[in-house]
Write an enzyme that holds these catalytic residues in place. Structure first.
Site, mmCIF file in Angstrom:
data_model
loop_
_atom_site.group_PDB
_atom_site.id
_atom_site.type_symbol
_atom_site.label_atom_id
_atom_site.label_comp_id
_atom_site.label_asym_id
_atom_site.label_seq_id
_atom_site.Cartn_x
_atom_site.Cartn_y
_atom_site.Cartn_z
ATOM 1 C CD GLU A 146 -19.582 37.676 4.263
ATOM 2 O OE1 GLU A 146 -18.409 37.558 3.872
ATOM 3 O OE2 GLU A 146 -20.483 38.222 3.586
ATOM 4 C CE LYS A 191 -18.455 38.415 -2.994
ATOM 5 N NZ LYS A 191 -18.887 39.832 -2.975
#
Length: 412
Positions: free
Chosen positions: A223, A239
């Site tokens: 990420e 997410k």
């Protein structure tokens, strides 16, 4: 706060590791030359202190638009860039939020920057900084052995924390909160090869290691917390998680709960970037793209904005740290709740680790990250909690995220 040489190196006792986010053309041709450290007890503004240190060492961190117009130097002795690490607690200080419980790795700085210079022919990378092995040197010859894992909370404690968040959502205190658990295990021998295995996990966009004299951080993070390149500031929140199977992919794409949770964090990141000085309109370049990390599917979006004025590193760190995908919304209220319910501090996890260079900046969010210090290995894993969250499913998801790290560290 320290500016001296403190035993930093590429990686423990094994072959040098590539600093996350560093230029591919410079890898193995640069070495660490000086170090900045900041601990929570040092006081002051860590965002400004590390920015000032980097600026004093010739990096364009007071005006990041300069990275878009810079030519990367290659001459011997020139500054290549700096590794930069920010703990979750330091990120909370930068954001003005609650810090949480004490870290289980107090010997690791909360902010660390390691300046790299280009080396010459025949010069060993890292020769400008003393290098010492991690852990007990006498144990290295005995081989690697990892003891039993000890969790900082039970599965029931974790599930109860999920219910606490759901109750806070029902009251309207928060919309979403990321809940993280911690585990540690004793080890003997040289941790270097196991840490290298962590960095090579599939999907590790920021695979790399930062090591001090008696500690190391190894990340397999997929990420992007924040990247500055070609005149734009970019974040890529992740997410939403499912097993990396065809059925898991269909389930993730079809989950209204996961999509709502994801969009909430995308909106938070849009707000974070929109508060920055010197940036233009914020846009969502990509929404809910499904990508693979190790044995999991994860949903990722890209949010960006053009830099049109003066934007400094300190302002950028204050806006994006800690990352919205590992805090929740609203961010400060989520940090308050996290400080109440998590049994130990987040340490090196849920922070930032990456590169600040002459022509770009690229910091990964330290999810899927492990640390070794004082004879123990530490890791953290969790997930975002919304009103629709099932406590048992959330506990299982955190275990699934930690599983590849545990396997890599054990050598399985």
């Amino acid at each position: 706060m320290g500016h001296g040489n403190r035993g930093y190196q590429h990686c423990a006792t094994v072959a040098p590791a590539v600093p996350p986010g560093s230029p591919a053309s410079c890898q193995r041709r640069h070495g660490p030359s000086s170090v900045f450290e900041w601990f929570l007890g040092d006081g002051g503004d860590p965002a400004e202190l590390v920015t000032a240190w980097l600026a004093d060492n010739g990096l364009p961190v007071r005006d990041l638009i300069r990275t878009a117009n810079a030519n990367h130097p290659n001459g011997v002795g020139t500054v290549c860039g700096s590794s930069l690490y920010v703990s979750a607690a330091a990120g909370s200080v930068m954001a003005g939020g609650a810090i949480g419980r004490p870290t289980p790795v107090p010997g690791i700085p909360d902010v660390a920057a390691v300046l790299y210079r280009h080396t010459g022919a025949g010069e060993e990378p890292g020769s400008g900084v003393s290098q010492r092995p991690i852990g007990d040197p006498e144990s290295i010859s005995r081989g690697w052995s990892l003891g039993p894992w000890q969790d900082s909370w039970t599965r029931q404690d974790h599930a109860d924390a999920v219910e606490t968040v759901r109750a806070a959502i029902r009251r309207g205190d928060v919309y979403q909160v990321n809940v993280v658990g911690h585990a540690s295990a004793p080890y003997t021998g040289d941790p270097g090869p196991s840490l290298q295995r962590v960095t090579k996990l599939s999907g590790a966009r920021y695979g790399g290691i930062l090591a001090g004299g008696d500690w190391a951080i190894a990340t397999a993070s997929p990420e992007t917390l924040v990247e500055v390149r070609a005149g734009r500031v970019v974040t890529r929140p992740i997410k939403g998680t499912r097993p990396a199977t065809a059925a898991g992919r269909r389930e993730l794409l079809g989950s209204a709960k996961e999509r709502a949770e994801h969009v909430m964090i995308v909106d938070l990141e849009r707000n974070d970037l929109s508060r920055l000085p010197g940036v233009g309109p914020v846009q969502v370049d990509e929404l809910f793209a499904v990508r693979r990390w190790s044995g999991l599917w994860q949903a990722e979006s890209q949010v960006s904005a053009p830099i049109r004025g003066t934007l400094g590193l300190a302002e950028l760190l204050r806006a994006v740290c800690p990352g919205g995908s590992v805090t929740g919304a609203p961010k400060l209220a989520a940090l308050d709740l996290i400080a109440d319910i998590e049994p130990v501090g987040r340490g090196v996890a849920m922070g930032a680790l990456g590169w600040v260079g002459t022509d770009h900046m690229d910091l990964g969010l330290t999810i899927r990250t492990a640390a070794v210090t004082e004879g123990r290995v530490h890791l953290w894993a969790g997930g975002g909690i919304t009103w629709d969250s099932d406590p048992v499913a959330e506990v299982d998801e955190a275990a699934a995220k930690a599983g590849p790290l545990r396997a890599a560290l054990a050598g399985d």
